[in-house]
Write a protein that holds these residues in place. Structure first.
Motif, PDB file in Angstrom:
ATOM      1  N   HIS A 318      36.009  41.012  38.931  1.00  0.00           N
ATOM      2  CA  HIS A 318      34.998  41.750  39.703  1.00  0.00           C
ATOM      3  C   HIS A 318      35.099  41.462  41.193  1.00  0.00           C
ATOM      4  O   HIS A 318      34.709  42.284  42.010  1.00  0.00           O
ATOM      5  N   ARG A 319      35.642  40.302  41.552  1.00  0.00           N
ATOM      6  CA  ARG A 319      35.701  39.955  42.973  1.00  0.00           C
ATOM      7  C   ARG A 319      36.952  40.503  43.650  1.00  0.00           C
ATOM      8  O   ARG A 319      36.872  41.235  44.622  1.00  0.00           O
ATOM      9  N   CYS A 320      38.161  40.150  43.135  1.00  0.00           N
ATOM     10  CA  CYS A 320      39.393  40.552  43.833  1.00  0.00           C
ATOM     11  C   CYS A 320      40.065  41.757  43.192  1.00  0.00           C
ATOM     12  O   CYS A 320      41.093  42.221  43.689  1.00  0.00           O
ATOM     13  N   CYS A 342      41.624  34.383  42.403  1.00  0.00           N
ATOM     14  CA  CYS A 342      40.515  33.997  43.278  1.00  0.00           C
ATOM     15  C   CYS A 342      39.579  32.980  42.636  1.00  0.00           C
ATOM     16  O   CYS A 342      38.583  32.572  43.245  1.00  0.00           O
ATOM     17  N   TYR A 344      37.358  33.250  40.362  1.00  0.00           N
ATOM     18  CA  TYR A 344      36.007  33.728  40.046  1.00  0.00           C
ATOM     19  C   TYR A 344      35.844  33.813  38.527  1.00  0.00           C
ATOM     20  O   TYR A 344      36.744  34.277  37.821  1.00  0.00           O
ATOM     21  N   ASN A 346      34.442  35.605  35.531  1.00  0.00           N
ATOM     22  CA  ASN A 346      33.923  36.926  35.161  1.00  0.00           C
ATOM     23  C   ASN A 346      33.371  36.896  33.738  1.00  0.00           C
ATOM     24  O   ASN A 346      33.866  36.155  32.883  1.00  0.00           O
TER      25      ASN A 346
END
Length: 1013
Positions: A318-320, A342, A344, A346
């Motif tokens: 969802h971030r990168c 990244c 993160y 998810n």
């Protein structure tokens, strides 16, 4: 005796079993060398052909060696050399004996380059199921054999002597069956053959000021490095995860995808990256990735899996926005996945959830190709579409001007299209249902347009008896006069299309319009493709001097300073630039087939700008002769039409935290830096270069990850994303990275950077050549300054184990038509400069250093399948220098763009007759326009044809045809001399002088740091 650690395939150990990177081996036993067969082509005293005898009775190449002359050396295998020859090159002395050699060669000698013994910290267990360790690197060793060591009765038993194969026995045959090993203690096992950290590697050293001349035989040999590695991969697969440094780009190998993308799709310049920008700077190497996303697969490799996740689309961070890949880690029992780029965490989509094992591995991992394979394709839902995808529209735009007709180019181009679309009646391939195999995929359609001063569209609807021609005379404001029948299925309309292409040359035989209106034609075709996108195949045989966007003779061939004006390398014409941008925006691209029958100027800088920007390709025939070049044109049209092609493409490259993309090099449009690359069309032969910089420090406990995603529409009309995932280790010490250099990726990145620099900055050709020289010196000077564990005399040039041939490739780059000094037409310069920017590592490697194969001294088994492996037994290549050319010799020289067969003036009549047929016993009797060998039943003819077929499969987009270069008879002999890149030619030094000059620069840099830049 030299340390065996010097022969590790990655630069710090010996031959490795592909199944287990931690095993160590002793040197392989000497391979059996069959006796050299007598040369049947040596003219005897009683020869009926009266062949001239060379002066001083020089022996022909391939005859049994005279007394006192050593037999040809045998090539070492991949990794360990034959026993008794510890060096990388034949006849090389061991470091202990290098004193005499140094004196003999004016300072050239051999010695270890570095003893990197620093232990590397074991990474935390953070590696997404795969365990990533630098292969053979220094790691803590507690006396327990590494995981994967076979459970032999004795720890010091030789575990990998025979080299276990995939799917083969786990217990390979011992090297010497009679040997009964003595049990070893764990300590003895740990100490055997030196520590894992030994990275001593043979280094070549050259004196810049010795009174004796440096021996060329001691120089790093590109042919030897290619051939020796090839032998290993005839019987071994390349596991993409276990062996982090890929084989040379010219090697034919089968890659086994273990989650890291195959080197055929992605090559990283350093597969172990320094943790800091300072560390990378201390190597002077670029950190870059060469991407060839649609590269063809080799027989034996698994097809790329195509995965459909329905309307939800593939799971992404969802971030990168990275796509799911093998290196993402599942946590919380499978409820979360952590992005490897990244970091993160998810939430796992409910439809993608699966429980994990106690080790954190998904239970269904083995059934999920996206979690097992480094290269995958995702079918994407409608939010990834810009319009409804349809099958690719192929438009053939044919030049019917007077020049095109007169020189036979029109007829050859029409014939090439027919051969590309339809196999000959007696050669039709059938699929499993017994139907004729399609050359282009189902759903794809073709259309035809011709042009001179006007534009002609053709209705080729299958309901018609013959094609209908519609003329569009308004070239100022072009439009499409047809709504139906322009695009058809080529197999439904086969009769109409065949009739049209056969009749076209006669139709325009009386209409003599000398000036083509190319820009108006392309604008009209853009109107036809506006709703769908597509691919244009356009022929051109004269400078387009009619209508809007007319071009003028910009290059008269007179260059006062010896080098052309920079303005000749680019286009300032706004209409052509606008056309290129329009084509990319509608998802279309152009391949140009440009012939200059009388060697005239075609302004490739302007016309070819359209193909370069849209992702297409320019095929250039600078002196087109119908009899000689028809076959090549035909093969290249067929290849361009049938190779895997995608259109309306977007590309994005993502990398780990701490790194960022610094530049892209290739054929595309990028509106703002950081935006996706827009590519009109992309095909199997196109490659991009991406360079990275640091925006922080990398964590050496973790790995560095790279993901390239190509969103495109396939030729059959399906919207997909192709994902390439690449992983690299991270080292605090830059010296660990030196062992993991991919030489091919390094010079490919540098070549693409140089090409971009020439095209987009104010740098002149002289500046670019100087920067390439400086880069070569920087790399070798930084290695000497920062990574040598022991001192070497200042008179020695020390080369890293992984960059031994780097200097030769850089010299080849400076000698290439794109960058060389001296006189060269601007058309050829620009064409080859753009070609470098788009070609992959294989094609570029051959372009910079051609293959040269002697065929007058072939062993009887050369050119036929080896009974042991089933692979064609290729004769060894020789170095591209005239000093290796023998009297009476015949040589194949192939640089991936053209293939020459060079004949010495004293070639044996028997050989010529065996190669070309009865009666052909003199070079003068051969047809100068020969483009392929006749099929004869002689042994030599079969050998050479088989070798040519093998070479056909090991090249890029250019068709393989033969061109004769007979000594003293053909102009192609000049081209042969130009391809001998180790000699002094192309306004540049020979290999030996180049290394001496580079060494002087290295000395200045290392001793004073005062080198002028």
């Amino acid at each position: 005796m030299a340390e065996f650690g010097m022969y590790h395939a990655l630069g710090q150990g010996e031959n490795i079993d592909p199944n287990d990177p931690h095993r160590r081996t002793q040197p392989a036993a000497p391979q059996f060398q069959p006796p050299v067969a007598p040369n049947p082509y040596q003219p005897q005293a009683s020869s009926p052909y009266g062949a001239p005898t060379p002066p001083a009775q020089q022996p022909y190449y391939g005859t049994p060696s005279p007394a006192g002359v050593p037999p040809p050396p045998q090539l070492p295998g991949y990794g360990a050399p034959p026993a008794g020859e510890p060096g990388y090159f034949q006849g090389q002395q061991s470091p202990a004996d290098d004193g005499g050699l140094a004196a003999q060669m004016g300072g050239m000698s051999l010695g270890p380059d570095a003893g990197h013994g620093a232990a590397r910290r074991k990474k935390k267990d953070r590696h997404a199921y795969h365990q990533v360790e630098a292969v053979g690197s220094s790691q803590p060793f507690n006396g327990i054999p590494p995981a994967g060591t076979p459970a032999t009765a004795f720890l010091n038993a030789e575990p990998s002597a025979a080299g276990a194969r995939y799917g083969g026995s786990q217990f390979p045959a011992p090297v010497s069956p009679g040997f009964n090993p003595v049990p070893a203690s764990p300590a003895e096992f740990a100490a055997r053959g030196g520590g894992f950290g030994d990275a001593t590697a043979s280094a070549t050293m050259v004196s810049s000021g010795g009174q004796d001349r440096v021996s060329p035989d001691e120089m790093p040999s590109v042919p030897l490095s290619r051939d020796s590695v090839q032998q290993y991969f005839l019987t071994n697969v390349y596991p993409t995860f276990e062996r982090l440094v890929p084989p040379p780009a010219t090697t034919s190998f089968v890659a086994f995808d273990q989650g890291n993308s195959s080197p055929k799709f992605a090559r990283l310049s350093l597969t172990n990256i320094p943790a800091t920008a300072e560390g990378l700077k201390s190597t002077a190497l670029p950190l870059g990735l060469v991407l060839q996303p649609l590269a063809p697969l080799q027989a034996g490799e698994l097809p790329i899996p195509v995965l459909d996740f329905g309307d939800a689309g593939p799971p992404r961070c969802h971030r990168c926005r990275a796509y799911i890949n093998p290196f993402m880690i599942f946590r919380s029992g499978g409820n979360k996945f952590v992005c490897n780029l990244c970091n993160y965490a998810n939430d796992t989509p409910p439809e993608y959830f699966c429980a994990t094992s106690p080790q954190g591995v998904r239970v269904d991992r083995d059934q999920r190709p996206e979690l097992m394979r480094g290269t995958v394709e995702f079918v994407v839902p409608k939010e990834y579409w810009t319009r409804e995808p349809v099958g690719l529209r192929y438009v053939f735009v044919i030049d019917v001007t007077q020049e095109s007709f007169n020189k036979g180019y029109l007829e050859a181009f029409c014939e090439g299209i027919l051969r590309a679309l339809y196999a000959p009646e007696d050669d039709e391939e059938k699929d499993e249902n017994g139907e004729v195999k399609r050359r282009i995929p189902a759903g794809a359609k073709v259309g035809f347009v011709t042009y001179d001063k006007e534009v002609h569209f053709y209705n080729v609807s299958p309901s018609l008896e013959q094609a209908q021609m519609m003329i569009m005379p308004d070239i100022e404001d072009p439009f499409v006069p047809l709504s139906e029948g322009l695009f058809v299925d080529p197999y439904e309309s086969k009769t109409v299309i065949t009739s049209l292409l056969t009749r076209l040359p006669q139709m325009f035989s009386d209409i003599k319009n000398p000036e083509p209106a190319l820009l108006s034609t392309l604008n009209a075709v853009v109107g036809a493709l506006e709703k769908t996108g597509g691919k244009i195949f356009c022929s051109l045989a004269a400078l387009p001097t009619w209508g809007p966007g007319r071009l003028f003779m910009r290059d008269d061939g007179k260059h006062p300073n010896g080098e052309p004006d920079k303005k000749l390398f680019s286009t300032e014409h706004p209409a052509w630039r606008k056309l290129a941008e329009k084509l990319v925006s509608i998802g279309a691209g152009v391949d140009f087939f440009m012939a200059s029958p009388s060697g005239g100027y075609l302004d490739i800088a302007t016309v070819g700008y359209v193909s370069a920007t849209t992702g297409g390709e320019t095929f250039f025939y600078p002196n087109f002769i119908a009899g000689r070049d028809n076959t090549k044109l035909s093969l290249e049209i067929k290849h361009a039409v049938t190779r895997e092609t995608g259109y309306q493409a977007l590309m994005k490259v993502r990398c780990s935290n701490g790194l960022q993309v610094s530049a892209y090099h290739g054929n595309f449009i990028q509106h703002t830096f950081g935006a996706d690359l827009e590519i009109g069309v992309i095909d199997a032969d196109k490659a991009l270069g991406v360079t990275f910089g640091y925006d922080g420090k990398l964590d050496s406990k973790l790995d560095a990850h790279f993901q390239a995603a190509l969103l495109y529409t396939t030729a059959s009309g399906q919207r997909r994303v192709r994902c390439l995932n690449v992983i690299a280790g991270v080292s605090e010490q830059a010296k660990d990275s030196i062992k993991f250099i991919d030489q091919d990726a390094v010079y490919t990145i540098l070549a693409k950077e140089a090409s971009t620099k020439l095209a987009t900055t104010s740098s002149s050709l002289k500046d670019v050549r100087a920067s390439l020289t400086e880069k070569t010196i920087d790399v070798l000077a930084m290695y000497r300054k920062n990574f040598l564990a022991q001192a070497h005399p200042p008179g020695q040039l020390v080369m890293p184990e992984r960059l031994k041939e780097f200097a030769m490739y850089m010299l080849g780059m400076i000698k290439s038509r794109a960058f060389k000094g001296g006189n060269e037409t601007s058309d050829r310069r620009v064409h080859e400069m753009r070609m470098i920017r788009s070609m992959g590592c294989l094609e570029l490697s051959l372009y910079l250093y051609p293959r040269m194969i002697p065929i007058h001294n072939l062993a009887p088994e050369d050119g036929f399948p080896d009974p042991a492996t089933g692979h064609l037994k290729m004769p060894p290549s020789t170095r591209t220098t005239f000093s290796r050319v023998e009297p009476g010799g015949v040589y194949i020289v192939d640089n991936g763009q053209q293939l020459l067969i060079w004949f010495h003036a004293q070639t044996s009549p028997n050989l010529i007759e065996d190669l070309f047929g009865p009666g052909m016993d003199e070079l003068r009797k051969l047809d100068a326009y020969t483009s392929q060998l006749p099929v004869l039943e002689t042994h030599l003819n079969a050998q050479v044809r088989n070798i040519l077929e093998w070479l056909r499969g090991m090249r890029g987009s250019k068709g393989l045809t033969v061109q004769l270069a007979r000594q003293g008879l053909d102009g192609a002999e000049y081209e042969f001399a130009r391809l001998l890149v180790e000699d002094r030619n192309n306004e540049a030094q020979g290999y030996v002088d180049w290394l001496v000059a580079v060494h002087r620069g290295v000395q200045l840099e290392v001793s004073k740091g005062t080198r002028l830049k």
